[in-house]
Write an enzyme that holds these catalytic residues in place. Structure first.
Site, PDB file in Angstrom:
ATOM      1  N   LYS A 202       0.762  -1.170   0.064  1.00 23.67           N
ATOM      2  CA  LYS A 202      -0.057   0.157   0.107  1.00 23.67           C
ATOM      3  C   LYS A 202       0.930   1.408   0.048  1.00 23.67           C
ATOM      4  CE  LYS A 202      -4.311  -1.823   1.710  1.00 23.67           C
ATOM      5  NZ  LYS A 202      -4.074  -3.076   2.076  1.00 23.67           N
TER       6      LYS A 202
HETATM    7  C1  LIG Z   1      -4.610  -4.435   1.512  1.00 19.50           C
HETATM    8  C2  LIG Z   1      -3.830  -5.711   1.637  1.00 19.50           C
HETATM    9  C3  LIG Z   1      -4.213  -6.707   0.590  1.00 19.50           C
HETATM   10  C4  LIG Z   1      -5.321  -6.738  -0.221  1.00 19.50           C
HETATM   11  O1  LIG Z   1      -5.529  -5.860  -1.344  1.00 19.50           O
HETATM   12  P1  LIG Z   1      -6.586  -5.334  -2.109  1.00 19.50           P
HETATM   13  O2  LIG Z   1      -5.952  -4.412  -3.155  1.00 19.50           O
HETATM   14  O3  LIG Z   1      -7.387  -4.902  -1.254  1.00 19.50           O
HETATM   15  O4  LIG Z   1      -7.086  -6.343  -2.766  1.00 19.50           O
HETATM   16  C5  LIG Z   1      -3.243  -7.925   0.811  1.00 19.50           C
HETATM   17  N1  LIG Z   1      -2.219  -7.983   1.420  1.00 19.50           N
HETATM   18  C6  LIG Z   1      -2.101  -6.985   2.264  1.00 19.50           C
HETATM   19  C7  LIG Z   1      -0.780  -7.134   3.331  1.00 19.50           C
HETATM   20  C8  LIG Z   1      -2.657  -5.826   2.364  1.00 19.50           C
HETATM   21  O5  LIG Z   1      -2.225  -4.623   3.326  1.00 19.50           O
END
Ligand SMILES: *Cc1c(COP(=O)(O)O)cnc(C)c1O
Length: 452
Positions: free
Chosen positions: A116
């Site tokens: 993210k």
């Molecule tokens: C947010 C997140 C996900 C999921 O990602 P999406 O884009 O919501 O499908 C998977 N793994 C981790 C570690 C995350 O922080």
């Protein structure tokens, strides 16, 4: 010359807007999600010359068409993409091989150790560079309700960005100790509110603030929600960069399968956007935990949102993924077309734990629970194919194992190495204001906070 790209709603009931406008609005007025009105295919030379280019260098080329209106009409200068990327993408995304035909793209080298960081940092930098009212007007106040990962990425993304303040709301006692440390030890323009309530109550406080007209006349509010197009678009960069690294090892004609550990499905949509840009790929695997509405949809054609259930890969505990709407949009709602490109697989916590232990014993490599779900899906694909019909599989490694170290250590039987940047915040003092879950105190806080 084609027209500059504009951004339209998946629900088609609002007019097209610029990138800047789509970013500021977050959600489109008709309740839909913003998408580019067309995705230009990048030229063959681009795809043939990925090898040994840096992620920054590739990202600048990828993002440029989407900022064309800002560059030309807005007068931001042709070095705008350069300036945003160089300040946002300050870390690498290396590809590592786990075994024959199975690779991991490590997306956890940013400040909060999860993928993210790419989206949150890009959005924060784009905001500060594109919002030319900064300094002349009141600071932009970014409100975020978080159950953990989003809050820390957004806080770090906007930390120290001029003209912005961040107010994070998290449910007291319901985020991990590490996540809390990451959110509450920055200080500066980041303010953490520890809410005596649940995540849903935090979210409802934020929603109330957004629909409070009187408050909005006084404060410049914005959201950095994960459905924001400015967080989604930069996630396409690492798919392309991952492909470049794979080409270096396997030759220029390689067409991988990307396996994406998924919750709200933003990450997977970014991969589909890269494919529409012309990225050679065999397909995608949507890997989920027990929250399996998308794998169910892929096998039955029916999308049935459910209440989310709690798992050890908690950043994927989503029962009604917002970005499903974008997947349908990209394929004109054709279940058949979606199925040709994406397959799905879901796994239990038990299987996930087993996978963490097995990967460690077989290879010496430690994975976090989200990545482990991806590896399970990849292994299941590889076991069904004969060697000559097999495409190499790249699993997106979405978080560093130290973020979920209790579960990981139980399965590997040894301590997880903790990166320096995480250690540093563990020793800092938590600064958070405890608040009730009622709206009035929150509202008063927001006003007082910005007046001072
Ligand atoms: C947010 C997140 C996900 C999921 O990602 P999406 O884009 O919501 O499908 C998977 N793994 C981790 C570690 C995350 O922080």
């Amino acid at each position: 010359m084609s027209n500059p790209i504009q951004f339209i709603s998946t629900r088609g009931k609002t007019g097209p807007v610029s990138f800047t406008e789509a970013m500021k609005q977050g959600l489109a007025p008709d309740g839909g999600l913003y998408m580019p009105d067309n995705i230009p295919v990048l030229p063959d030379e681009f795809w043939k010359q990925l090898q040994s280019r840096s992620i920054q260098d590739l990202s600048i080329d990828i993002v440029r068409p989407y900022l064309e209106a800002e560059i030309n009409g807005g007068g931001f200068g042709s070095d705008l993409p350069n300036r945003i990327i160089q300040s946002a993408i300050t870390f690498d995304a290396p590809l590592v091989q786990l075994k024959k035909n199975l690779y991991l793209l490590e997306l956890f080298h940013g400040p909060t150790l999860a993928f993210k960081d790419f989206g949150a940092r890009f959005m924060a930098r784009a905001f500060s560079k594109l919002d030319n009212t900064a300094g002349t007007e009141q600071d932009l106040l970014v409100l975020v309700a978080t159950s953990g990962d989003t809050g820390s990425a957004v806080a770090h993304g906007f930390y120290g960005v001029e003209g912005t303040r961040v107010c994070l709301l998290y449910p007291s006692g319901k985020v991990s100790e590490l996540q809390e440390k990451q959110m509450t030890t920055l200080g500066g323009n980041v303010h953490a509110l520890e809410v005596d309530g649940t995540f849903d109550q935090c979210q409802s406080l934020v929603k109330k603030a957004f629909s409070d007209r009187e408050l909005r006349q006084k404060l410049r509010l914005s959201s950095a929600n994960s459905i924001n197009i400015a967080r989604l678009l930069p996630q396409s960069f690492y798919y392309v960069y991952g492909l470049g690294q794979l080409q270096e090892r396997l030759g220029p004609d390689v067409k991988p399968i990307y396996t994406v550990p998924s919750g709200n499905f933003g990450n997977l949509v970014a991969g589909l956007i890269a494919m529409k840009m012309g990225m050679p790929v065999t397909g995608f695997i949507a890997a989920t935990n027990r929250n399996d509405v998308v794998p169910k949809f892929l096998s039955t054609g029916r999308f049935t949102p459910k209440k989310s259930v709690q798992t050890i890969s908690n950043a994927m505990d989503v029962g009604n993924p917002s970005n499903f709407e974008r997947i349908e949009f990209l394929f004109d709602k054709s279940h058949h077309e979606i199925q040709k490109t994406i397959s799905g697989a879901s796994f239990s916590d038990e299987q996930t734990r087993e996978a963490i232990g097995k990967v460690y014993r077989d290879t010496g490599y430690t994975v976090d629970p989200h990545t482990a779900v991806g590896i399970l899906a990849a292994e299941s694909y590889l076991s069904e194919k004969s060697v000559d019909e097999m495409a190499p599989v790249v699993v997106l490694s979405t978080a560093h194992p130290s973020k979920f170290r209790h579960v990981v250590e139980e399965e590997t039987g040894r301590p997880v190495d903790i990166p320096e940047r995480l250690k540093a915040c563990m020793n800092k003092k938590k600064i958070a204001l405890q608040v009730e879950s009622g709206y009035d105190p929150f509202r008063q806080y927001l006003q007082g906070n910005l007046d001072s």
